[in-house]
Design an enzyme around this catalytic site. Structure first.
Site, mmCIF file in Angstrom:
data_model
loop_
_atom_site.group_PDB
_atom_site.id
_atom_site.type_symbol
_atom_site.label_atom_id
_atom_site.label_comp_id
_atom_site.label_asym_id
_atom_site.label_seq_id
_atom_site.Cartn_x
_atom_site.Cartn_y
_atom_site.Cartn_z
ATOM 1 N N HIS A 23 -37.033 -40.940 -62.177
ATOM 2 C CA HIS A 23 -37.899 -41.772 -62.873
ATOM 3 C C HIS A 23 -39.268 -40.929 -63.326
ATOM 4 C CE1 HIS A 23 -41.197 -44.755 -63.264
ATOM 5 N NE2 HIS A 23 -41.885 -44.177 -62.412
ATOM 6 N N CYS A 39 -38.052 -45.604 -68.465
ATOM 7 C CA CYS A 39 -39.365 -44.924 -68.028
ATOM 8 C C CYS A 39 -39.387 -43.563 -68.512
ATOM 9 C CB CYS A 39 -39.440 -44.888 -66.587
ATOM 10 S SG CYS A 39 -38.051 -43.996 -65.810
#
Lengths: 562, 169
Positions: free
Chosen positions: B39, B109
């Site tokens: 992430h 993301c």
């Protein structure tokens, strides 16, 4: 002809210009956050000219355009070459929506005010982020009072031990407040801050999940956590919570669905299973921990195909059958309990019949009615008349209505609220059946006992024959025969009861369809597989024990010579 | 060079959501070695920006529920000022990076970080991060759990969102 290109302000040259010249056209992609365009321009243009093109294409003013390439802001005086902008490359464009000074401040304000809904995240034990209340920058120092003052006039809460920075305790305190003052809930719901918060499913989920009580619930029942992880369902649930009208609508729909389910053969059993296996432990857990917290029961939804979310009024019905054989006490769970099955006219006779056993059914009923669960159920019923309608429209109800019409006495009995409540509880009905069968056994084996029952005063039915209740022949078989008009009232009563029970148990509209043989088919098979070949005796034993195989086996072994 | 060109450093914060589990279990489960489930977030102008199920979110660097980043990659510097950047993010949040468009594999993301990185600096984020979904999907296991993955969205808590679209989905 546009021979000169570089200094020509009105650049129509992208179409007309001669590519063969040493000034070449390049195609540059201009990308905004929302879309992108390809713009052809001379490669030695200045940024100003480039912006001209862009302002035409994007319909924006020149001073709203901000061009960025490779992290640099392109100034009007620069040239494309200077920045290395070549054919096929992408330049980023930001179109400012307002003049520079105010846009900066507005964007900052929006950033901080949109931070308030997130401020309530309870992912950590510490208190939430600053700026919790609606105007940013009000209370910097202590978090909990800010948070709660943002809720409107919950200022009474601020005195309640705000020293604890633990958000969990705060939640509990809030719950206590909620339970003591139902108005508060509606106040809270109306607060835009809360509504904002509730529209964020991730936040709600976080709040629910980190509550230790909820975690316990989730451990006991993994379905809850599954449901919580489903964002669609969460969103729906929150919509429901915000909109009471919608909630009622949904309740209505699912009650209708449920009542439809019951008319399917075998559907009743599925429902009962659903109730006992899943909802009872869940709601007993929820009830003891949450009281009337609406969010808790919202989390207790199952995603079975039949059963969408239910709300907090579905308190678990306490089990009135601790010891078997006690009278079924009244537990009124109409549309909102899993069974809306109904049966008539048995409660009054029941209250008299078990008297020999020395149990006071009405006493039991009182205790049950006064529990808070009962009251909330009844309140819900009174609020939602649709429930009663749903109940009444189920097919088996019609057959009952017919038999009601045939026997007006039954009708008067049905109006007895105790009768109604017994009707709606499946275990009540089953116990009634057991009692009925027990009575028949009694009739055959101890006829002397019966006279004491007849004068027991079945309300609504004139007891004409004082003592001659015991029938001549064997008691009517539980196969449900048609009521014959020449038998004594209590006999007729029993027959009607049996009819009711049969109807109930079989879920069919005729009075003769379901025999115990059919009902206990599985058990019978098992018994015969075990070596009990006397089918008649097996059946009797099963009837006597209500389908309990082990007890039936004991009976059989006890009565048979080994 | 213009004296007005202030430059701001741009960093990429990389988190392993699996906290090391991917490194150990991926050979077993997927048949390929993944060092982590990444992430990412862009840190610029003193704040961290990332995209998740809740839309574009910002917070203090390292203050999400994920804790400290596994690694910090320097993406260079940018001249884009705070105002322009905020405008840009607001536009993105209203158009192509709304919360409900989040898809764990295809619009996540890292997609966002990549786009912002290019906007700010012109360079992309390292390929091993953006190639991760394709790698997973190339395994039979990845294909098998694809329906499940379609429903997951990752939204580390602890920030403020940009799109302001609560309840309007």
């Amino acid at each position: 002809m546009a021979e000169s290109s570089g200094t020509d302000p009105t650049v129509d040259s992208n179409v007309v210009e001669n590519a063969a010249k040493d000034r070449t056209m390049i195609v540059v992609t201009v990308k905004t956050p929302k879309d992108k365009e390809e713009i052809a321009i001379l490669e030695d243009s200045s940024v100003a000219q480039f912006k001209e093109e862009i302002s035409k294409r994007f319909n924006a003013k020149l001073d709203q355009l901000v061009l960025i390439f490779a992290g640099k802001i392109l100034k009007d005086g620069d040239t494309l070459n200077q920045h290395g902008i070549k054919d096929g490359l992408t330049v980023h464009l930001v179109i400012k929506t307002a003049p520079k000074a105010t846009s900066g401040s507005t964007s900052q304000n929006s950033a901080s005010s949109s931070g308030t809904p997130q401020a309530n995240s309870s992912s950590s034990a510490s208190s939430p982020v600053p700026n919790a209340s609606t105007p940013p920058g009000t209370g910097p120092a202590i978090q909990p009072p800010n948070l709660l003052s943002g809720f409107g006039d919950l200022s009474s809460l601020s005195g309640m031990g705000m020293g604890s920075a633990n958000f969990m305790e705060l939640q509990q305190q809030m719950q206590r407040q909620l339970m003591s003052n139902p108005e508060m809930l509606s106040q809270i719901m109306d607060n835009p801050l809360v509504q904002n918060m509730m529209s964020n499913p991730d936040l709600m989920r976080q709040m629910i999940v980190t509550n230790p009580q909820m975690q316990q619930l989730m451990e006991r029942n993994p379905e809850i956590s599954h449901m919580l992880n489903n964002p669609e369902l969460m969103r729906q649930t929150m919509e429901l919570a915000r909109n009471p009208a919608m909630m009622q609508e949904m309740m209505r729909n699912q009650d209708r669905a449920l009542s439809n389910l019951e008319s399917i053969p075998g559907g009743y059993n599925a429902l009962r299973r659903m109730y006992t296996d899943i909802q009872e432990p869940m709601f007993s857990a929820a009830r003891e921990q949450f009281g009337n917290n609406p969010f808790s029961a919202l989390g207790g939804n199952l995603d079975s195909g039949v059963q969408p979310s239910r709300t907090e009024n579905r308190e678990p019905l306490p089990n009135p059958w601790g010891p078997p054989g006690t009278a079924p006490s009244e537990s009124r769970g109409t549309g909102s309990s899993t069974t809306t099955s109904s049966n008539g006219g048995t409660a009054p006779s029941v209250s008299s019949l078990p008297n020999p056993l020395g149990i006071n059914a009405s006493g039991l009923g009182n205790g049950v009615f006064s529990s808070p669960g009962m009251q909330s159920l009844m309140q819900q019923i009174s609020e939602n008349p649709q429930l009663m309608q749903n109940m009444l429209s189920a097919p088996y109800m019609r057959s009952m209505m017919q038999s009601l019409a045939q026997n007006p006495d039954l009708a008067s009995q049905m109006q007895n609220p105790e009768a109604l409540s017994v009707m709606t509880n499946p275990r009540a009905m089953q116990a009634l059946m057991q009692i009925q069968q027990g009575l028949q056994t009694l009739q055959t084996e101890a006829p002397g006992l019966m006279p004491s029952l007849a004068p027991g005063g079945i309300p609504g039915i004139p007891s004409t024959t004082g003592g001659s209740v015991a029938p001549e022949g064997p008691p009517p078989p539980t196969q449900g025969s048609n009521p014959s008009a020449d038998v004594s009232p209590s006999q007729q009563q029993q027959q009607l009861m049996q009819q009711m029970l049969q109807m109930f148990a079989g879920g069919v509209t005729t009075t003769q369809a379901v025999t115990p043989e059919v009902r206990f088919q599985q058990q019978l098979d098992q018994l015969s597989a075990m070596g009990f070949l006397n089918r008649e005796a097996n059946l009797q034993a099963l009837i006597a024990t209500g389908g309990d195989i082990n007890a039936a086996i004991e009976r059989l072994l006890g009565s048979q010579p080994s | 060079m213009d004296p007005n060109n202030a430059t701001y450093p741009v960093k990429l914060y990389v988190y392993d959501i699996s906290k090391g589990m991917a490194r150990q279990l991926s050979p077993l489960m997927l048949g390929i070695q993944l060092d982590g489930i990444w992430h990412t977030a862009i840190v610029v102008h003193g704040e961290e920006f990332f995209y998740g199920g809740g839309g574009i979110t910002n917070c203090q660097p390292g203050e999400t529920s994920l804790g400290e980043p596994n690694s910090i990659i320097d993406l260079g510097t940018t001249e884009v000022t705070v105002d322009i950047f905020m405008e840009y993010l607001t536009s993105l949040g209203e158009s192509t990076y709304r919360g409900n468009q989040y898809h764990l594999f295809e619009w996540n993301c890292n997609t966002f970080s990549n786009e912002v990185a290019q906007f700010l600096t012109g360079s992309k984020i390292p390929a091993h991060i953006t190639d991760l979904p394709a790698e997973v999907l190339s395994t039979p296991f990845g294909q098998a759990i694809r329906p499940l993955l379609d429903s997951i969205s990752i939204a580390p808590q602890g920030g403020n969102t940009f799109n302001g679209q609560y309840g309007q989905r």
